[in-house]
Scaffold this motif. Sequence first.
Motif, PDB file in Angstrom:
ATOM      1  N   ASN A 112       3.082   7.606  -0.900  1.00 27.54           N
ATOM      2  CA  ASN A 112       2.079   6.623  -0.490  1.00 27.54           C
ATOM      3  C   ASN A 112       0.990   6.490  -1.534  1.00 27.54           C
ATOM      4  N   ALA A 113       0.617   7.626  -2.128  1.00 29.07           N
ATOM      5  CA  ALA A 113      -0.550   7.632  -2.999  1.00 29.07           C
ATOM      6  C   ALA A 113      -0.334   6.772  -4.236  1.00 29.07           C
ATOM      7  N   ILE A 114       0.866   6.809  -4.788  1.00 27.47           N
ATOM      8  CA  ILE A 114       1.084   6.038  -6.012  1.00 27.47           C
ATOM      9  C   ILE A 114       1.989   4.838  -5.767  1.00 27.47           C
ATOM     10  N   HIS A 115       2.195   4.492  -4.495  1.00 23.94           N
ATOM     11  CA  HIS A 115       2.880   3.241  -4.120  1.00 23.94           C
ATOM     12  C   HIS A 115       4.298   3.132  -4.666  1.00 23.94           C
ATOM     13  N   ALA A 116       5.117   4.119  -4.423  1.00 28.05           N
ATOM     14  CA  ALA A 116       6.479   4.029  -4.937  1.00 28.05           C
ATOM     15  C   ALA A 116       7.435   4.770  -4.021  1.00 28.05           C
ATOM     16  N   TYR A 117       8.632   4.263  -3.908  1.00 22.21           N
ATOM     17  CA  TYR A 117       9.684   5.011  -3.242  1.00 22.21           C
ATOM     18  C   TYR A 117      11.017   4.684  -3.879  1.00 22.21           C
ATOM     19  N   ILE A 118      11.889   5.677  -3.867  1.00 24.30           N
ATOM     20  CA  ILE A 118      13.138   5.543  -4.618  1.00 24.30           C
ATOM     21  C   ILE A 118      14.254   6.323  -3.948  1.00 24.30           C
ATOM     22  N   GLY A 158      11.246   0.547  -4.075  1.00 21.77           N
ATOM     23  CA  GLY A 158      10.398  -0.350  -3.300  1.00 21.77           C
ATOM     24  C   GLY A 158       8.971  -0.296  -3.779  1.00 21.77           C
ATOM     25  N   ALA A 159       8.303  -1.434  -3.706  1.00 21.93           N
ATOM     26  CA  ALA A 159       6.905  -1.518  -4.127  1.00 21.93           C
ATOM     27  C   ALA A 159       6.010  -1.600  -2.888  1.00 21.93           C
ATOM     28  N   GLY A 160       4.733  -1.755  -3.119  1.00 20.53           N
ATOM     29  CA  GLY A 160       3.802  -2.016  -2.028  1.00 20.53           C
ATOM     30  C   GLY A 160       3.724  -3.519  -1.783  1.00 20.53           C
ATOM     31  N   ILE A 161       3.029  -3.912  -0.709  1.00 19.97           N
ATOM     32  CA  ILE A 161       2.910  -5.338  -0.430  1.00 19.97           C
ATOM     33  C   ILE A 161       1.950  -5.987  -1.419  1.00 19.97           C
ATOM     34  N   ASP A 162       2.154  -7.283  -1.642  1.00 24.26           N
ATOM     35  CA  ASP A 162       1.160  -8.055  -2.380  1.00 24.26           C
ATOM     36  C   ASP A 162      -0.048  -8.260  -1.461  1.00 24.26           C
ATOM     37  N   ALA A 163      -1.221  -8.330  -2.056  1.00 23.62           N
ATOM     38  CA  ALA A 163      -2.441  -8.363  -1.240  1.00 23.62           C
ATOM     39  C   ALA A 163      -2.553  -9.644  -0.426  1.00 23.62           C
ATOM     40  N   TYR A 164      -2.111 -10.760  -1.010  1.00 24.69           N
ATOM     41  CA  TYR A 164      -2.289 -12.032  -0.311  1.00 24.69           C
ATOM     42  C   TYR A 164      -1.164 -12.282   0.688  1.00 24.69           C
ATOM     43  N   THR A 165      -1.435 -13.169   1.640  1.00 29.97           N
ATOM     44  CA  THR A 165      -0.394 -13.531   2.595  1.00 29.97           C
ATOM     45  C   THR A 165       0.535 -14.538   1.931  1.00 29.97           C
ATOM     46  N   THR A 186       4.425  -0.157  -9.479  1.00 30.37           N
ATOM     47  CA  THR A 186       5.402   0.750  -8.885  1.00 30.37           C
ATOM     48  C   THR A 186       6.252   1.432  -9.959  1.00 30.37           C
ATOM     49  N   LEU A 187       6.714   0.631 -10.909  1.00 33.36           N
ATOM     50  CA  LEU A 187       7.606   1.193 -11.922  1.00 33.36           C
ATOM     51  C   LEU A 187       6.883   2.168 -12.847  1.00 33.36           C
ATOM     52  N   GLN A 188       5.598   1.942 -13.051  1.00 39.18           N
ATOM     53  CA  GLN A 188       4.822   2.905 -13.839  1.00 39.18           C
ATOM     54  C   GLN A 188       4.878   4.276 -13.174  1.00 39.18           C
ATOM     55  N   ALA A 189       4.706   4.272 -11.864  1.00 38.86           N
ATOM     56  CA  ALA A 189       4.708   5.535 -11.124  1.00 38.86           C
ATOM     57  C   ALA A 189       6.092   6.172 -11.135  1.00 38.86           C
ATOM     58  N   ILE A 190       7.120   5.334 -10.938  1.00 41.17           N
ATOM     59  CA  ILE A 190       8.495   5.850 -10.930  1.00 41.17           C
ATOM     60  C   ILE A 190       8.836   6.478 -12.282  1.00 41.17           C
ATOM     61  N   VAL A 191       8.497   5.761 -13.351  1.00 39.41           N
ATOM     62  CA  VAL A 191       8.861   6.236 -14.686  1.00 39.41           C
ATOM     63  C   VAL A 191       8.075   7.495 -15.055  1.00 39.41           C
TER      64      VAL A 191
END
Lengths: 414, 101
Positions: A276-282, A293-300, A314-319
């Motif tokens: 959750n902290a770095i917004h990534a899941y794999i 998976g990434a986090g949601i975009d802020a806008y609707t 997200t990919l920065q965190a994954i890598v």
Amino acid sequence: MQHFSIWSLLRNGMSYHEGWQKHWRSPAPQREYDAVVVGAGGHGLATAYYLAKEHGMRNIAVVERGWLGGGNTARNTTIVRSNYLWDESTALYEKAMKLWEGLSQDINYNVMFSQRGVMNLGHSLQDMRDIERRVSANRLNGVDAEVVSPAQIKEMIPFINLNTRYPVLGASLQRRAGVARHDAVAWGYARAADALGVDIIQNCEVTGIRRENGAVVGLDTARGFIKTPKVAIVAAGHSSVVASLADIRLPIESHPLQALVSEPLKPIFPNVVMSNAIHAYISQSDKGDLVIGAGIDAYTGYGQRGSYQTIEHTLQAIVEMFPLFSRVRMNRQWGGIVDVSPDACPIISLTPVKGLYINCGWGTGGFKATPGSGWAMAHTVAQDRPHALNAAFSLDRFYTGHLIDEHGAAAVAH
Amino acid sequence: MLLIECPYCGVRAETEFAYGGEGGIARPLQTETLSDEQWGDYLFMRKNPKGMHHEQWRHASGCGRWFNALRDTVSYRFEAVWKIGEPAPTAHSAGTAKEPT
């Protein structure tokens, strides 16, 4: 319905597999049904299946604007877990988990449910305190959970880099959690519901919800008027749009949520890692691609796509956590529309309109709940009152103030 | 990434902005007389339209100021932006920000 088994596979193999039937019919809508489910995603199809199976309602239909399983069911990252913090959510998600454990047998369709374990990483002292609290809450509620140390994480995933910008200090681990084949869930439920007599009507957009004296009398659809006393809206990202047809306001905002998969690799990733902290899941699918998976975009938005910086983040965190993957090429990237509620919890509820029921607000984490959601929704529709499992998840809670704040366990990664 | 026009600073990258949700929601007055329904409506219920959406943005990494925007939630195109307190523009045809092509 043809029964799937090793014997039917062998028997059909003798005739070059030309004897298989279609999984489901494509019937024209009848003039009248006992109940109609709006939305043929996983949750809608599960609702129809349990309405037919558990409540004996066979004269029912599922209407779908596009094609079945073509929305978020096809777009999620297939993670299944039940390690939520609060009692109400744990009960609901654990019901789903128990149904998952027998689902392939129940609907005679291999949903490839793989309990390979899900880890939620902690990157700070506060993260670890929250994890310990959630693990304890899970165990008190009879859900398997444990806290694992960095050394144990390293043992499971030898190539993980724990000494990142936000160092990994530990994780919660639910061993019964895992992944399932998302499309198979929609197809399996559709096939099983169809076998029980449910009409699944695709390419049939709902354009109006007709009411008389505050009660539902039918639906206007692209394929004509369908008379019915009960309508269940299970429309995920489009919940607000469908509910507005009956002048019902929802506390829902629809956001783009993005995910991506890599080129297929040999098996390397043993379980599911979420942070959750770095917004990534794999995780890695059985086909071999890394599912990220990434986090949601802020806008609707309803555009089924989001912004590049969200993916980059997200990919920065994954890598950084998995430097090994830095040169893996990404194959496909897409967005789904998730219906986010203020407390990150779903709504499975009656509405102010008699005979109109709504199931929405699953936000970023609906896939894991598919069987439990359908099961509880079916009870709510058939009995015209919520089951104990979903009584707390009413639309009313936004007026009484009894919110179920799952942001701690559910905010980003689901 | 979207290009968004700040009415104070001009066109900037989306990453400079923070989204502020649905616009035009006035905080109710005389809160002591509000019913639970009115409070719930104000706090939680949202239009969430598929199409034109009146919303608030903040130029968080720029001038820091809030402004109104009219954005299509399907194409994500901004149709208009205007300062807080100004009347909403009547003609929304001129796209004030465009997605990169």
